[in-house]
Motif scaffolding. Structure first.
Motif, PDB file in Angstrom:
ATOM      1  N   PHE A 146       0.843  -1.188   0.000  1.00  0.00           N
ATOM      2  CA  PHE A 146       0.000   0.000   0.000  1.00  0.00           C
ATOM      3  C   PHE A 146       0.874   1.232   0.000  1.00  0.00           C
ATOM      4  O   PHE A 146       1.910   1.281   0.654  1.00  0.00           O
ATOM      5  CB  PHE A 146      -0.904   0.012   1.240  1.00  0.00           C
ATOM      6  N   THR A 147       0.421   2.241  -0.699  1.00  0.00           N
ATOM      7  CA  THR A 147       1.152   3.500  -0.700  1.00  0.00           C
ATOM      8  C   THR A 147       0.906   4.201   0.622  1.00  0.00           C
ATOM      9  O   THR A 147      -0.032   3.867   1.364  1.00  0.00           O
ATOM     10  CB  THR A 147       0.679   4.410  -1.848  1.00  0.00           C
ATOM     11  N   GLU A 148       1.697   5.176   0.905  1.00  0.00           N
ATOM     12  CA  GLU A 148       1.517   5.947   2.140  1.00  0.00           C
ATOM     13  C   GLU A 148       0.152   6.640   2.139  1.00  0.00           C
ATOM     14  O   GLU A 148      -0.501   6.729   3.168  1.00  0.00           O
ATOM     15  CB  GLU A 148       2.660   6.968   2.281  1.00  0.00           C
ATOM     16  N   GLU A 149      -0.285   7.080   0.969  1.00  0.00           N
ATOM     17  CA  GLU A 149      -1.599   7.731   0.842  1.00  0.00           C
ATOM     18  C   GLU A 149      -2.730   6.756   1.191  1.00  0.00           C
ATOM     19  O   GLU A 149      -3.672   7.107   1.919  1.00  0.00           O
ATOM     20  CB  GLU A 149      -1.777   8.248  -0.595  1.00  0.00           C
ATOM     21  N   GLN A 150      -2.647   5.518   0.708  1.00  0.00           N
ATOM     22  CA  GLN A 150      -3.666   4.516   1.026  1.00  0.00           C
ATOM     23  C   GLN A 150      -3.675   4.186   2.518  1.00  0.00           C
ATOM     24  O   GLN A 150      -4.748   4.036   3.120  1.00  0.00           O
ATOM     25  CB  GLN A 150      -3.424   3.229   0.219  1.00  0.00           C
ATOM     26  N   LEU A 151      -2.515   4.109   3.109  1.00  0.00           N
ATOM     27  CA  LEU A 151      -2.439   3.843   4.541  1.00  0.00           C
ATOM     28  C   LEU A 151      -3.050   4.986   5.340  1.00  0.00           C
ATOM     29  O   LEU A 151      -3.743   4.770   6.340  1.00  0.00           O
ATOM     30  CB  LEU A 151      -0.985   3.616   4.968  1.00  0.00           C
ATOM     31  N   GLU A 152      -2.817   6.197   4.911  1.00  0.00           N
ATOM     32  CA  GLU A 152      -3.386   7.367   5.585  1.00  0.00           C
ATOM     33  C   GLU A 152      -4.907   7.362   5.502  1.00  0.00           C
ATOM     34  O   GLU A 152      -5.591   7.658   6.475  1.00  0.00           O
ATOM     35  CB  GLU A 152      -2.801   8.656   4.982  1.00  0.00           C
ATOM     36  N   GLU A 153      -5.453   6.986   4.333  1.00  0.00           N
ATOM     37  CA  GLU A 153      -6.911   6.877   4.180  1.00  0.00           C
ATOM     38  C   GLU A 153      -7.471   5.833   5.149  1.00  0.00           C
ATOM     39  O   GLU A 153      -8.517   6.050   5.767  1.00  0.00           O
ATOM     40  CB  GLU A 153      -7.269   6.490   2.745  1.00  0.00           C
ATOM     41  N   PHE A 154      -6.783   4.736   5.294  1.00  0.00           N
ATOM     42  CA  PHE A 154      -7.227   3.694   6.215  1.00  0.00           C
ATOM     43  C   PHE A 154      -7.195   4.197   7.660  1.00  0.00           C
ATOM     44  O   PHE A 154      -8.128   3.964   8.424  1.00  0.00           O
ATOM     45  CB  PHE A 154      -6.345   2.446   6.063  1.00  0.00           C
TER      46      PHE A 154
END
Length: 159
Positions: A146-154
């Motif tokens: 997962f990208t850092e952006e996807q992790l942040e959304e989670f």
């Protein structure tokens, strides 16, 4: 092989896991003398015995690096059995260059290596042996899914 994970190639062992007297519990004085190069069976070449022991210790430490604090504490019966088995094999291999190693010696070496593999995988636990003080992982260069952006959304979703 390249040492890409900064794992030391050797662990300095203050004292070997076994001594010549341990080998003399398995082989007679004359057998050990002949294995170390004296055809009369009278004089043991202690340098060859020490080299065989050091080689066994190095293999043990290579298998157990990261699983236990090295060297393993004195008196561990499993490690002593493994060290004796590997040392006797090493003595035969040095003398005969693998051309004549008795089946019993080969099977004990094989059993010792299987034990080391099981200990390294955590299937067998060495009672009383200390675990390393830090966790060693080979996941340092693992690709993230997962990208850092996807992790942040989670993370935002969880809150």
């Amino acid at each position: 092989l390249r040492n890409s994970q900064n794992i030391p190639c050797a662990v300095e062992v203050a004292m070997p896991y076994i001594e010549q007297s341990n080998i003399l519990g398995e082989l007679s004085q004359s057998e050990l003398a002949m294995l170390t190069g004296d055809p009369s069976g009278e004089t043991i070449d202690t340098n060859k015995v020490e080299a065989a022991i050091a080689s066994a210790d190095a293999l043990i430490n290579a298998y157990l690096f990261g699983r236990y604090e090295l060297p393993i504490s004195d008196g561990c019966a499993t490690i002593i059995f493994i060290a004796i088995s590997l040392t006797i094999y090493n003595l035969y291999a040095m003398k005969y260059r693998d051309s004549f190693v008795p089946n019993e010696v080969l099977s004990r070496k094989s059993e010792a290596v299987k034990l080391l593999e099981s200990i390294a995988k955590g299937k067998i636990i060495l009672a009383g042996a200390a675990s390393p003080s830090k966790i060693i992982s080979n996941n340092a260069f693992r690709k993230n899914y997962f990208t850092e952006e996807q992790l942040e959304e989670f993370r935002d979703f969880r809150e």
